[in-house]
Design an enzyme around this catalytic site. Sequence first.
Site, short mmCIF file in Angstrom:
data_model
loop_
_atom_site.label_atom_id
_atom_site.label_comp_id
_atom_site.label_asym_id
_atom_site.label_seq_id
_atom_site.Cartn_x
_atom_site.Cartn_y
_atom_site.Cartn_z
N TYR A 1 0.82 -1.21 0.00
CA TYR A 1 0.00 0.00 0.00
C TYR A 1 0.85 1.27 0.00
O TYR A 1 0.75 2.11 -0.90
CB TYR A 1 -0.95 -0.02 1.20
CG TYR A 1 -1.65 1.30 1.46
CD1 TYR A 1 -2.45 1.89 0.49
CD2 TYR A 1 -1.50 1.96 2.68
CE1 TYR A 1 -3.09 3.11 0.73
CE2 TYR A 1 -2.13 3.16 2.93
CZ TYR A 1 -2.92 3.73 1.95
OH TYR A 1 -3.54 4.93 2.19
N LYS B 1 1.61 3.97 -3.06
CA LYS B 1 1.20 5.36 -2.86
C LYS B 1 2.41 6.29 -2.99
O LYS B 1 2.29 7.41 -3.53
CB LYS B 1 0.55 5.53 -1.48
CG LYS B 1 -0.82 4.89 -1.34
CD LYS B 1 -1.87 5.53 -2.21
CE LYS B 1 -2.41 6.80 -1.62
NZ LYS B 1 -3.55 7.36 -2.42
#
Length: 490
Positions: free
Chosen positions: A237, A241
Amino acid sequence: MEFGSILHFLQDKTILVTGATGFLAKILLEKILRVQPNVKKLYLLLRAADAKSATHRLHNEIIGKELFRLLKEKMGANFNSFVSKKLTLVPGDISREDLGLEDSILREEIYNQTDVIVNLAATVNFDERYDISLGLNTFGVKYVINFAKKCTKLEVLVHVSTAYVCGEGEGLILEKPYHLGDSLNGVPGLDIDAEEKMVHAKLNELRQLGASENEIKQVMKDLGISRAKLYGWPNTYVFTKAMGEMLVEQLKENLSVVIIRPTIVTSTFKEPFPGWAEGVRTIDSLAVAYGKGKLTCFLGDLKAVVDAIPADMVVNAILVAMVAHAKHPSDAIYHVGSSLRRPLKYAKIQEYGLRYFTARPWINKDGKPVKVGKVTVLSNMDSFRRYMFLRYLIVLKGLELANTAFCQFFQGTYLDLNRKIQIMMRLVDLYKPYLFFKAIFDDMNTEKLRMAARQSGVETDLFYFDPKVIDWDDYFLNIHLPGVVKYIFK
């Protein structure tokens, strides 16, 4: 930095929101419609096959939620006509060029009318499949920026990231940008295009070998974690990002782009009402497990600071930053969190859980209150492994021996326990970096934004985002935990 009324800015504006069914997106949508009903239009990008399925998602996943209760009361019988006038559904896919808009007429309309884009589309699973996470969190940013460049009236693009793009840093984490090729491990050659090519090659290889969908899913999950750790990030994640932010810096050119980095987002502090929550989010997963009597052991540093911030404060920061940077190109990055100005320690989270669920225990399916006690907190991985060995692994070994002696009679029990242990170990591995997180997030830019808002006469009572006003005892015991029980407990 000078800017005027937020309400005045929103009047007659056309805003494109991606990831419209997400937690923050819904709160943003509700806030705009409630405080400025004279907004011109909100385009909502939804992942949907067609207009019919997009409409279904709008009613079931957005306006059908209790979050919109106050707006419905305010509008009364006019609510449905108001919503149909202000909202335009856009079936699409952020991981494709032109955001997957098949309708060329609608696409041109959006190009010509959009004043603001707020990019909230993302997958937030820590161990999401690498191909999916790369498509949404990284290349989705590229497609949003390319789309934004075709919007002739665009004043500002707000990209919502996460403060944890910093990886596992210590000390004070500054509000500074990431540039293409940056690596937290100092590993040379982080090449985003090469990552994409590697993923496609791996998928092709697996399909040629006849791998099942479950096998492909697991390989893609493992690949994401391994690539993240190689370059210095703890999970897929935050790695994807961070790469998304790198693409912002590389591609934005003269666009006015703002990056908002929230920390751990929790239930609403005040608006539209206190305590609204949705989905099991990070620390809430602990609250659910504990309140239901399923959490007796916890791994973490009770002295460490947990950086929580209510969702409505994040939304208000998005709106204020949007207005502050409209038509003003800059490298604006804002940490929206509490660790610097209103720090909260894990020990207090433990205390709040015990106090709340002792006073108001969860009633289980049998109609009996669930009794909770003080959780055993293990302060390091060695003590956790000893705990697991004594409590579970010895039992697992005993079942293995019994299976051998009794012709696999206990095989079902053995497999079930082994599966639970493997899940627990994977979750610990995923969350460990945050349970021992040593950093504090600097918010100097965000404080300057707050000061500028006060000096510019912004409606600060309506667009509050200063964590110093939070009383954590009152918030957790009277707002957040009751909200978690009401909206998340099943």
